[in-house]
Design an enzyme around this catalytic site. Sequence first.
Site, mmCIF file in Angstrom:
data_model
loop_
_atom_site.group_PDB
_atom_site.id
_atom_site.type_symbol
_atom_site.label_atom_id
_atom_site.label_comp_id
_atom_site.label_asym_id
_atom_site.label_seq_id
_atom_site.Cartn_x
_atom_site.Cartn_y
_atom_site.Cartn_z
ATOM 1 N N LYS A 1 -61.923 -38.497 -84.525
ATOM 2 C CA LYS A 1 -63.224 -38.781 -85.130
ATOM 3 C C LYS A 1 -64.010 -39.836 -84.350
ATOM 4 C CE LYS A 1 -62.342 -37.011 -89.701
ATOM 5 N NZ LYS A 1 -60.997 -36.449 -89.531
HETATM 6 C C1 LIG Z 1 -60.640 -35.083 -89.643
HETATM 7 C C2 LIG Z 1 -59.352 -34.656 -88.997
HETATM 8 C C3 LIG Z 1 -59.028 -33.283 -88.820
HETATM 9 C C4 LIG Z 1 -59.890 -32.153 -89.347
HETATM 10 O O1 LIG Z 1 -61.127 -32.004 -88.703
HETATM 11 P P1 LIG Z 1 -62.320 -31.237 -89.434
HETATM 12 O O2 LIG Z 1 -63.494 -31.422 -88.564
HETATM 13 O O3 LIG Z 1 -62.474 -31.891 -90.779
HETATM 14 O O4 LIG Z 1 -61.909 -29.805 -89.573
HETATM 15 C C5 LIG Z 1 -57.845 -32.984 -88.152
HETATM 16 N N1 LIG Z 1 -57.027 -33.959 -87.711
HETATM 17 C C6 LIG Z 1 -57.293 -35.269 -87.869
HETATM 18 C C7 LIG Z 1 -56.328 -36.285 -87.376
HETATM 19 C C8 LIG Z 1 -58.475 -35.669 -88.518
HETATM 20 O O5 LIG Z 1 -58.727 -36.982 -88.683
#
Ligand SMILES: *Cc1c(COP(=O)(O)O)cnc(C)c1O
Length: 465
Positions: free
Chosen positions: A110
């Site tokens: 993120k």
């Molecule tokens: C947010 C997240 C996801 C999922 O991503 P999306 O965009 O919500 O599908 C997968 N793995 C981790 C570690 C995350 O923080």
Amino acid sequence: MQYISTRGGITAVPFTETVKMGLATDGGLLLPRTIPRVDRSTFESWQGLSYQDLAFEVMARFIDDIPVSDLKALIKRSYEPFDHPDIAPLVHLDGLHILELFHGPTLAFKDIALQFLGNLFEYLLRRDDSFMNIIGATSGDTGSAAIYGVRGKERLNIFILHPHGRVSPIQERQMTSVTDANVFNIAIQGTFDDGQSIVKDIFGDVAFKGRYHLGAINSINWARILAQVVYYVASCLHITSHENDRATTFAVPTGNFGDIFAGYIAKKMLPEGCISKLVLATNANDILARMINQGDYSLGPVIATSSPSMDIQAASNFERYLYYLLDSSPQHVVAAMARFKEQGSLQLEDCLGHIRRDFVAVSVTEEEVLQTITECYRNHGYILDPHTAVGVRAALQQRAQGIPTVCLATAHPAKFAATVEQAIGRPLDLPASLAALLDLPTRCEIMAADRQQIQTYIANHALHR
Ligand SMILES: *Cc1c(COP(=O)(O)O)cnc(C)c1O
């Protein structure tokens, strides 16, 4: 580039307006009016660009209301805190390519989008001589990445609610050890759902929202999707040059459908044959896998798993894909979303042909996650986090002969040490950046899960005119 709403209820707006708007004012999600196409010679000319220069080339096709030099500076600043020169390096394990997206300050993917969004907010607030108070609830990863995205920024305060004692110790530390004056951690005596509903209620207070310029930082902001398109393009360039022009399959651990939707945009943007298929990988929360395999998009209960950032049922970005699935018809999207709200389900069997052009899906069990981490460690000496393991497992199951597969590694294993240590049978070394957190001072307000009390606290600490 102009942006429209999936529900058709706004006049088209330029990029910077979509960033400020977040959710479209008609309740829909914002999308570019058209997806720019990149021809093969342009694509090939990007070979050898740095991650930042490539990010500029990709983003500039979607942004025409930020001057070139400003956009370049924003991108440069956003990727400075990363600890790897390639930003998103590819690691090769016998035919599987692991795209490490966890080299940012909170060691989760993120950061790639939220570092950019934080800088973008600061830039726009300065340009418009304005201010913003961001409010959000988190169960872990999003909160810390959002806090790191905006810490120390001018004209911007952030209030993040997390459930007291119910996030992992590392995640709690990551949030509460940020003591910048513009960061307010609130640990509520309640659950994540309590936090989310308090935030929703506060946003529902229209006078309060207007007075304090409340902003959100959730995954529906288009700028986050756009920042994520870049690493799909970077991976395709790498695979093209190392694997004789073959198409790439991507395996994506999925929760809110943001990351994989960025892959879908990249697939539409790049020349035919660059991206073969997108493998949507879910844990036991398999609503999206059912959608792709059977056309059945129906809510189930949220199940707690070892990949908590994917413990999601209604995926907040799904409406964006639905727009394309329903022939770019806002009327059909409005009708479908109303039906989904009422019945908790949508039947999309008629769209299966369309869906299968781009996606396959696999739902992965807890046992398979552990087994995948164990085997990957044993066979390659490489340690996967549980989210990444969901994607790797799905990739192995879907692997087609001769098609290179890139697995998105969305978190550093040390963030989910309990599960990983169980699978590999030995303790993990804590990366220096996480170990250092243990010695830092922390700041956090512990409060009852009481909307009025929390709203008063926010009012007392918010930026205002
Ligand atoms: C947010 C997240 C996801 C999922 O991503 P999306 O965009 O919500 O599908 C997968 N793995 C981790 C570690 C995350 O923080």
